[in-house]
Every structure is written in structure tokens, then in C-alpha cells.
Design a protein around this motif. Structure first.
Motif, PDB file in Angstrom:
ATOM      1  N   CYS A  10     -69.506  11.356 -52.851  1.00  0.00           N
ATOM      2  CA  CYS A  10     -68.146  10.800 -52.839  1.00  0.00           C
ATOM      3  C   CYS A  10     -68.061   9.561 -53.723  1.00  0.00           C
ATOM      4  O   CYS A  10     -67.350   8.594 -53.399  1.00  0.00           O
ATOM      5  CB  CYS A  10     -67.700  10.473 -51.423  1.00  0.00           C
ATOM      6  SG  CYS A  10     -67.550  11.905 -50.360  1.00  0.00           S
ATOM      7  N   SER A  11     -68.802   9.567 -54.810  1.00  0.00           N
ATOM      8  CA  SER A  11     -68.784   8.441 -55.747  1.00  0.00           C
ATOM      9  C   SER A  11     -67.813   8.683 -56.906  1.00  0.00           C
ATOM     10  O   SER A  11     -67.574   7.773 -57.701  1.00  0.00           O
ATOM     11  CB  SER A  11     -70.189   8.197 -56.308  1.00  0.00           C
ATOM     12  OG  SER A  11     -70.664   9.340 -56.989  1.00  0.00           O
ATOM     13  N   VAL A  12     -67.271   9.899 -56.990  1.00  0.00           N
ATOM     14  CA  VAL A  12     -66.255  10.232 -57.990  1.00  0.00           C
ATOM     15  C   VAL A  12     -65.148  10.996 -57.283  1.00  0.00           C
ATOM     16  O   VAL A  12     -65.411  11.944 -56.529  1.00  0.00           O
ATOM     17  CB  VAL A  12     -66.827  11.077 -59.138  1.00  0.00           C
ATOM     18  CG1 VAL A  12     -65.712  11.492 -60.093  1.00  0.00           C
ATOM     19  CG2 VAL A  12     -67.917  10.321 -59.880  1.00  0.00           C
ATOM     20  N   LEU A  13     -63.918  10.585 -57.527  1.00  0.00           N
ATOM     21  CA  LEU A  13     -62.776  11.247 -56.912  1.00  0.00           C
ATOM     22  C   LEU A  13     -61.665  11.364 -57.954  1.00  0.00           C
ATOM     23  O   LEU A  13     -61.247  10.363 -58.536  1.00  0.00           O
ATOM     24  CB  LEU A  13     -62.286  10.447 -55.698  1.00  0.00           C
ATOM     25  CG  LEU A  13     -61.116  11.024 -54.899  1.00  0.00           C
ATOM     26  CD1 LEU A  13     -61.467  12.392 -54.339  1.00  0.00           C
ATOM     27  CD2 LEU A  13     -60.720  10.073 -53.779  1.00  0.00           C
ATOM     28  N   VAL A  14     -61.224  12.593 -58.192  1.00  0.00           N
ATOM     29  CA  VAL A  14     -60.148  12.848 -59.161  1.00  0.00           C
ATOM     30  C   VAL A  14     -58.956  13.415 -58.400  1.00  0.00           C
ATOM     31  O   VAL A  14     -59.066  14.438 -57.717  1.00  0.00           O
ATOM     32  CB  VAL A  14     -60.596  13.824 -60.254  1.00  0.00           C
ATOM     33  CG1 VAL A  14     -59.461  14.055 -61.255  1.00  0.00           C
ATOM     34  CG2 VAL A  14     -61.838  13.296 -60.975  1.00  0.00           C
ATOM     35  N   LEU A  15     -57.809  12.728 -58.527  1.00  0.00           N
ATOM     36  CA  LEU A  15     -56.596  13.111 -57.807  1.00  0.00           C
ATOM     37  C   LEU A  15     -55.479  13.441 -58.796  1.00  0.00           C
ATOM     38  O   LEU A  15     -55.426  12.878 -59.897  1.00  0.00           O
ATOM     39  CB  LEU A  15     -56.134  11.977 -56.889  1.00  0.00           C
ATOM     40  CG  LEU A  15     -57.158  11.451 -55.872  1.00  0.00           C
ATOM     41  CD1 LEU A  15     -56.594  10.239 -55.140  1.00  0.00           C
ATOM     42  CD2 LEU A  15     -57.555  12.537 -54.893  1.00  0.00           C
ATOM     43  N   LEU A  16     -54.601  14.334 -58.376  1.00  0.00           N
ATOM     44  CA  LEU A  16     -53.455  14.710 -59.205  1.00  0.00           C
ATOM     45  C   LEU A  16     -52.183  14.263 -58.504  1.00  0.00           C
ATOM     46  O   LEU A  16     -51.877  14.718 -57.400  1.00  0.00           O
ATOM     47  CB  LEU A  16     -53.429  16.223 -59.436  1.00  0.00           C
ATOM     48  CG  LEU A  16     -52.306  16.731 -60.355  1.00  0.00           C
ATOM     49  CD1 LEU A  16     -52.474  16.176 -61.770  1.00  0.00           C
ATOM     50  CD2 LEU A  16     -52.271  18.251 -60.360  1.00  0.00           C
ATOM     51  N   PHE A  17     -51.452  13.326 -59.173  1.00  0.00           N
ATOM     52  CA  PHE A  17     -50.176  12.846 -58.647  1.00  0.00           C
ATOM     53  C   PHE A  17     -49.034  13.544 -59.375  1.00  0.00           C
ATOM     54  O   PHE A  17     -49.194  14.055 -60.491  1.00  0.00           O
ATOM     55  CB  PHE A  17     -50.004  11.328 -58.862  1.00  0.00           C
ATOM     56  CG  PHE A  17     -51.127  10.498 -58.301  1.00  0.00           C
ATOM     57  CD1 PHE A  17     -51.801  10.883 -57.160  1.00  0.00           C
ATOM     58  CD2 PHE A  17     -51.487   9.301 -58.911  1.00  0.00           C
ATOM     59  CE1 PHE A  17     -52.826  10.102 -56.635  1.00  0.00           C
ATOM     60  CE2 PHE A  17     -52.500   8.518 -58.405  1.00  0.00           C
ATOM     61  CZ  PHE A  17     -53.183   8.922 -57.261  1.00  0.00           C
ATOM     62  N   THR A  18     -47.864  13.500 -58.760  1.00  0.00           N
ATOM     63  CA  THR A  18     -46.648  13.981 -59.403  1.00  0.00           C
ATOM     64  C   THR A  18     -45.591  12.901 -59.295  1.00  0.00           C
ATOM     65  O   THR A  18     -45.315  12.399 -58.194  1.00  0.00           O
ATOM     66  CB  THR A  18     -46.128  15.270 -58.731  1.00  0.00           C
ATOM     67  OG1 THR A  18     -47.146  16.263 -58.786  1.00  0.00           O
ATOM     68  CG2 THR A  18     -44.879  15.775 -59.450  1.00  0.00           C
TER      69      THR A  18
END
Length: 297
Positions: free
Chosen positions: A223-231
Motif C-alpha cells: 500500500c505504498s502506491v495508490l492510483v485513484l481516478l476522479f471525475t
């Protein structure tokens, strides 16, 4: 000649008398010198006796308290089910008081023992040749996973086995913090890594549970990298947000990066605030604030 001899005898007798008086005076002088020393010693002994007497009285009081507790406990155990009236209510109050006092004493003993071992749960293993250490993790007041290590103490201190995830560098931390001479420093650093990992993992779980409109595009086991997609709410523009947690002893990211078709988005004052928010606030809370401000769907 006879006169001179008489004078010589008298002089000798006078000298002997002076010496005799001098010898008689010396013990008196010595005794006068010793008197203050003896008085000081007597005062010191009296003070010590008084301190011991006070300690004895304190011990007697503690013993009496334990006797009272034992008597109340016996009364509670022998309490009959058919007791009625005021006596029963009084005994019930005594029973509740006893339970609270006994629980308080138990918690004090446990807390004292917990501090003695540096705040970790340790039990003996392998007939006293080693110990088993338990490290509990928690985030925002919620207890999460507990990890265990078996540590051999003889002939030298070493980790025999554990259930810590392989991506936590246990052996490296042991060498870095010199486990041979400072066990507490090693356990403290290991606890930081485990609690930070558990905190990041819990944040990811809360994001998935509380923010259905935010899509988790990528994450790793640490959990050292987290990629999220916002709108975005108006233009329906997609924003890719990458959070890097390079400091594995923390729950907050060390880098936040936005990617969007709108090249001016990252430089806008609004999204600079979002950047600061994600850097300084747990991600699930930051997303809630961003939604309330109308920055994301």
C-alpha cells in the motif's frame, strides 16, 4: 651543691606534674571532639528508624486493604440467592464495588507489567530459552492485525520465526537497530512499520467502502502506491491521482501527482488546495472534503 640538686629535683617534679596534667586533659579534648560526631550519627539513625517505621505503617495499611478485599470477595462468593431487602441491596453494592476495585487492581498490575517490557506483550517460550513478542496494530482507535515474533535469547539473540509480511524488512531492521543490545529500539521501529502499513491498508479499505465514485486504479501489497481516478462534476473530466508513500513508517504520502487532459488543472489554486489536502490528510478524509467543496463527483 645540695641547693642545686634540690632545685633540679623540684624542676623535674614540676615537669612530671605538667605532663600528668597534659595527659589527663587529652582524653577530655578527644571526647569533646567525638561528641558532635556521635550526636550526628545518633540523629542519622533516628531518622532511619523513623523512615522504617513509616514504611512499616504503609505496609500494614496495604495488608489491611488486601484483607478487606479478601473478606468482601468471600462474602460475595457465599452470597445466597434468596437474600432480600436492604441487606441484599447493600451486599450487591459491596459486590459491585469489589468487582470495580478488583478490576482496577488487575488493570494497574497489567499496565505496570506492560511498561516494564516496553509496551509489548511478551511471554516465555521454549523452556525459558526464548520469548514470543506480539505487536498489535491499530488505526484511528480501531485494532487491526496482530503480528508475532519468536526470538531466541541463547546462545545469541536472533529471530527464529514470525508471521510478519515478507515486504517488511524484519532482519534489516534488526541489524539497523542492533537487536543484540537494544531490543526495545528494534521493536519500536518494527511497530512503526507495521502500524503504518496497517494504517495505509485501512485507508484504502475506507476509500473503497465510502467513495464509490472514486475508482481505485492501482495499489500494491505494501500500500505504498495508490492510483485513484476522479471525475470533475461539471466538465466530467477525468483526473488521475497518484499517491506515493515512500516513507514506510508513515500513513501520509510523500508525493501527490495529478494527470488530466486539462493541462492547467494542476496549476489552478483550487487543485493546489486539493494537493495540500491529500498531502496532509488521510486519503479517505481528504476525498470527503473534496466532495463537499464540489471538486470531485
Amino acid at each position: 651543691m645540695e641547693g642545686a640538686t634540690a632545685k633540679g629535683v623540684l624542676s623535674h617534679l614540676s615537669l612530671l606534674e605538667v605532663q600528668a596534667r597534659s595527659r589527663k586533659g587529652q582524653p577530655q579534648q578527644q571526647s569533646r571532639v567525638k561528641e558532635p560526631q556521635q550526636q550526628s550519627r545518633v540523629k542519622e539513625l533516628k531518622a532511619k528508624v523513623e523512615a522504617l517505621r513509616i514504611q512499616r505503617e504503609q505496609l500494614r495499611a496495604q495488608i489491611q486493604i488486601h484483607k478487606d478485599l479478601q473478606r468482601l470477595r468471600s462474602r460475595m462468593n457465599k452470597q445466597c440467592a434468596d437474600e432480600e431487602g436492604e441487606n441484599m441491596e447493600e451486599d450487591l453494592e459491596n459486590s459491585k464495588l469489589l468487582q470495580l476495585m478488583a478490576r482496577h487492581t488487575e488493570l494497574k498490575d497489567l499496565l505496570h507489567a506492560h511498561h516494564l517490557i516496553g509496551g509489548y506483550d511478551i511471554i516465555k517460550s521454549d523452556k525459558g530459552k526464548g520469548v514470543c513478542v506480539s505487536i498489535a496494530t491499530a488505526y484511528e482507535g480501531v485494532f487491526l492485525d496482530t503480528f508475532n515474533l519468536e526470538i531466541d535469547l541463547k546462545p545469541m539473540v536472533k529471530i527464529s520465526r514470525h508471521n510478519i509480511p515478507p515486504f517488511i524488512p524484519v532482519n534489516g531492521l534488526a541489524e539497523q537497530n542492533n537487536m543484540q543490545t537494544d531490543m526495545t529500539a528494534f521493536l519500536d521501529m518494527l511497530s512503526q512499520h507495521l502500524n503504518a502499513f496497517a494504517g495505509r491498508k485501512q485507508q484504502l479499505k475506507l476509500v473503497q467502502e465510502q467513495h464509490k465514485s472514486v475508482e481505485v486504479m492501482e495499489s500494491n501489497v505494501l500500500c505504498s502506491v495508490l492510483v485513484l481516478l476522479f471525475t470533475l462534476p461539471r466538465e466530467k473530466t477525468a483526473v488521475l491521482c497518484t499517491l506515493d508513500y515512500t516513507d514506510h513508517t508513515r500513513c501520509l504520502p510523500t508525493r501527490v501527482h495529478f494527470e488530466s487532459e486539462d493541462k492547467q488543472l494542476s496549476d489552478s489554486p483550487e487543485w493546489k488546495k486539493n494537493w495540500s489536502l491529500l498531502m496532509e490528510t488521510p486519503v479517505h478524509k481528504a476525498l470527503l472534503t473534496m466532495k463537499e467543496m464540489g471538486n470531485i463527483v
